[in-house]
Design an enzyme around this catalytic site. Structure first.
Site, PDB file in Angstrom:
ATOM      1  N   ASP A 197       0.828  -1.197   0.000  1.00 37.22           N
ATOM      2  CA  ASP A 197       0.000   0.000   0.000  1.00 37.22           C
ATOM      3  C   ASP A 197       0.868   1.255   0.000  1.00 37.22           C
ATOM      4  O   ASP A 197       1.945   1.270   0.606  1.00 37.22           O
ATOM      5  CB  ASP A 197      -0.901  -0.013   1.249  1.00 37.22           C
ATOM      6  CG  ASP A 197      -2.018   1.012   1.177  1.00 37.22           C
ATOM      7  OD1 ASP A 197      -2.337   1.483   0.075  1.00 37.22           O
ATOM      8  OD2 ASP A 197      -2.578   1.333   2.245  1.00 37.22           O
ATOM      9  N   ASN A 207     -10.456  -3.307  -6.982  1.00 38.62           N
ATOM     10  CA  ASN A 207      -9.655  -2.334  -7.726  1.00 38.62           C
ATOM     11  C   ASN A 207     -10.196  -2.043  -9.120  1.00 38.62           C
ATOM     12  O   ASN A 207      -9.787  -1.060  -9.754  1.00 38.62           O
ATOM     13  CB  ASN A 207      -8.206  -2.815  -7.846  1.00 38.62           C
ATOM     14  CG  ASN A 207      -7.418  -2.700  -6.561  1.00 38.62           C
ATOM     15  OD1 ASN A 207      -6.425  -3.396  -6.365  1.00 38.62           O
ATOM     16  ND2 ASN A 207      -7.852  -1.834  -5.644  1.00 38.62           N
TER      17      ASN A 207
END
Length: 238
Positions: A11, A59
């Site tokens: 991340d 996503n």
């Protein structure tokens, strides 16, 4: 003790790029370099299984241009790095839903698995188009179909049988789950498998991650007293 299986939520690519006045695509490209460093570091540090959260099923809601860039980076990584991974004895495993993937992406993922299937030095597990809730639903559907065909009695559905229906059936549960960027949540990643995992959250964005950060996470892990629902080693000694 070194954990056998480390899973990483990679991340912070976007934040890394924003802090430098760069487009998000630059952060993703730098993130691929961090992945290369981390795979090498995992091998050096004696990790047997390394799982990375490459692309979640959520996503797909990102802008189309960003998705296209991510798909391009995936294809480039496989084409450039697969031979090196194979040469170094790394087995590649893919987690996630494969239905609906573009044919060229699916072909590359399957090629990576088939080429490296007999390698034993380390296993690189790539969670792609992966969401843990979807994985659990697919596993439940698989077992339900076996019940409907009379192959399985409902009373025989145990935690072990459920685990055997998951994408990770041949992979041990992660000992350590690491997330970069400072965020402290699982984000639909390995929910079943994380039941007794240790967690480490590091305030470093993924593109800056490397050998020393992974070594630091392993040192934190080494100081944990894992109980698995029982009495810990330190408590037992009292």
């Amino acid at each position: 003790m070194t954990p056998a299986h480390v899973a990483i939520i990679m991340d912070g690519n976007g934040r890394w790029a924003k802090a430098r006045g760069l487009p998000r695509s630059a952060g993703h490209r730098a993130g691929v370099e961090a992945l290369r460093r981390t795979v090498r570091a995992a091998g050096d540090l004696g990790i047997t299984y390394l799982t990375v959260y490459a692309f979640s099923s959520e996503n797909w809601s990102r802008p189309k241009a960003e998705i296209n860039d991510l798909m391009g980076l995936l294809k480039h990584f496989i084409r450039r790095d697969l031979a090196d991974l194979h040469r170094n004895g790394v087995r590649v495993r893919i987690l996630g839903r494969r239905e609906g993937l573009a044919p060229d992406i699916l072909r590359l993922l399957e090629e990576a698995e088939s080429l490296t299937v007999d390698n034993t030095n380390m296993t690189l597990v790539v969670a792609f188009n992966y969401g843990s809730r979807d994985e659990l639903a697919r596993a439940a559907e698989k077992l339900a179909r076996q019940v409907a065909r009379g192959e399985l009695d409902p009373s025989d559905i145990t935690p072990e049988r459920m685990a055997g229906a998951l994408d990770t059936a041949d992979i041990p549960d992660p000992d350590l789950i690491l997330r970069t960027s400072g965020e402290q949540r699982l984000s639909n990643f390995l929910l079943w498998q994380a039941a007794y995992s240790e967690f480490v959250f590091l305030p470093v964005n993924w593109p800056d991650f490397g050998h020393d950060h992974l070594a630091d996470a392993l040192e934190i892990y080494a100081g944990r007293d894992r109980r698995y629902g029982g009495v810990g080693v330190q408590e037992a000694a009292l």
